[in-house]
Design an enzyme around this catalytic site. Structure first.
Site, PDB file in Angstrom:
ATOM      1  CB  SER A 139      -2.980  -9.325   6.917  1.00 18.33           C
ATOM      2  OG  SER A 139      -2.694  -8.681   5.810  1.00 18.33           O
ATOM      3  CE  LYS A 191      19.789  -5.455  -1.443  1.00 20.92           C
ATOM      4  NZ  LYS A 191      18.964  -4.713  -0.616  1.00 20.92           N
ATOM      5  CG  ASN A 235       6.507  -8.055  -3.943  1.00 19.69           C
ATOM      6  OD1 ASN A 235       6.299  -8.364  -2.736  1.00 19.69           O
ATOM      7  ND2 ASN A 235       6.254  -6.939  -4.332  1.00 19.69           N
ATOM      8  CG  HIS A 256       3.044  -3.187  -5.614  1.00 16.48           C
ATOM      9  ND1 HIS A 256       3.959  -2.637  -4.639  1.00 16.48           N
ATOM     10  CD2 HIS A 256       2.631  -2.093  -6.358  1.00 16.48           C
ATOM     11  CE1 HIS A 256       3.909  -1.117  -4.991  1.00 16.48           C
ATOM     12  NE2 HIS A 256       3.005  -1.015  -5.717  1.00 16.48           N
TER      13      HIS A 256
HETATM   14  C1  GRF Z   1       0.583  -5.327   1.557  1.00 15.60           C
HETATM   15  O1  GRF Z   1      -0.349  -4.170   1.274  1.00 15.60           O
HETATM   16  C2  GRF Z   1       1.445  -5.573   0.565  1.00 15.60           C
HETATM   17  O2  GRF Z   1       0.789  -5.602  -0.708  1.00 15.60           O
HETATM   18  C3  GRF Z   1       2.524  -4.766   0.457  1.00 15.60           C
HETATM   19  O3  GRF Z   1       2.951  -4.636   1.937  1.00 15.60           O
HETATM   20  C4  GRF Z   1       1.662  -4.954   2.682  1.00 15.60           C
HETATM   21  C5  GRF Z   1       2.093  -6.014   3.555  1.00 15.60           C
HETATM   22  O4  GRF Z   1       0.688  -6.479   4.555  1.00 15.60           O
HETATM   23  N1  GRF Z   1       3.761  -5.458  -0.135  1.00 15.60           N
HETATM   24  P1  GRF Z   1       0.800  -7.630   5.457  1.00 15.60           P
HETATM   25  O5  GRF Z   1       1.999  -7.605   6.250  1.00 15.60           O
HETATM   26  O6  GRF Z   1       0.885  -8.773   4.665  1.00 15.60           O
HETATM   27  O7  GRF Z   1      -0.350  -7.463   6.353  1.00 15.60           O
END
Ligand code: GRF
Length: 201
Positions: free
Chosen positions: A13, A65, A107, A109
């Site tokens: 999303s 990795k 990123n 979070h």
């Molecule tokens: C989100 O809550 C983001 O903050 C976290 O993982 C989730 C990913 O959601 N890192 P989406 O795949 O972007 O819907």
């Protein structure tokens, strides 16, 4: 025009929020590739629906990795990625990608960092009884969810919230601040000094 690559493991999303903001002209950038470590991640479908190259790289096929990340890096290079966005990418970034994209990897979070790093951050915050939760966009460095903070947004916890309803409201804000942070990056309006990221107005 900045070339963006998105790494995602799930529903995507936040990827969609970036796609939509490019579509409406808010972001002057293009997504050149979406890479996932999960074959059936919905993020890959979203990319394809928008004519964006979608690449599944199976980590199980690589003995380490480092070798897996070298493959990711070769795809990023092939698509001229200048900025990498982690959007629900469920792997800790290793040395190979960190070095290649130092100061060029962001990123999102779902907590007000540095509180509640790692998995299920919204539930961690909810269970802890916080009154204010939120989300953070930050640069990626070698500390998990630890890099310099670009933007944060608060979300108040309501009396009748559950971890899920709270996570839903946090997600709404994620979809706003991630595009905002990307816009600041592509407009070259971020200056990092140590841990502090200054925004040029
Ligand atoms: C989100 O809550 C983001 O903050 C976290 O993982 C989730 C990913 O959601 N890192 P989406 O795949 O972007 O819907």
């Amino acid at each position: 025009m900045t070339n963006i690559a998105v790494l995602a493991s799930g529903r995507g999303s936040n990827l969609q929020a970036i796609i939509d903001n490019i579509g409406k002209g808010y972001l002057k950038a293009r997504i050149t590739v979406v890479i996932s470590d999960i074959g059936n991640a919905y993020a890959l479908e979203r990319a394809k629906k928008h004519g964006i190259e979608a690449v599944f790289i199976d980590p199980k096929k690589f003995p380490s990795k480092e070798l897996y990340e070298e493959e990711v890096l070769s795809i990023l290079k092939k698509h001229d990625a200048e900025l990498v966005l982690l959007a629900g990418y469920m792997r800790v970034i290793g040395k190979t990608l960190l070095e290649a994209y130092k100061n060029r990897m962001l990123n999102i979070h779902p907590a007000l960092l540095p509180a509640f790093t790692g998995l299920h951050a919204q539930k961690q915050a909810f269970d802890h009884g916080v009154k204010v939760a939120g989300c953070t966009v930050h640069f990626v460095d070698d500390v998990l969810d630890g890099g310099p903070i670009i933007l944060q947004r608060c979300v108040e916890v309501k009396e009748d919230d559950t971890a899920e309803t709270l996570a839903d409201r946090i997600l709404e804000q994620e979809h706003k601040i991630y595009p905002e942070a990307v816009k600041l990056f592509v407009e070259n309006r971020l200056r990092t000094e140590g841990r502090k990221v200054k925004i040029i107005h």
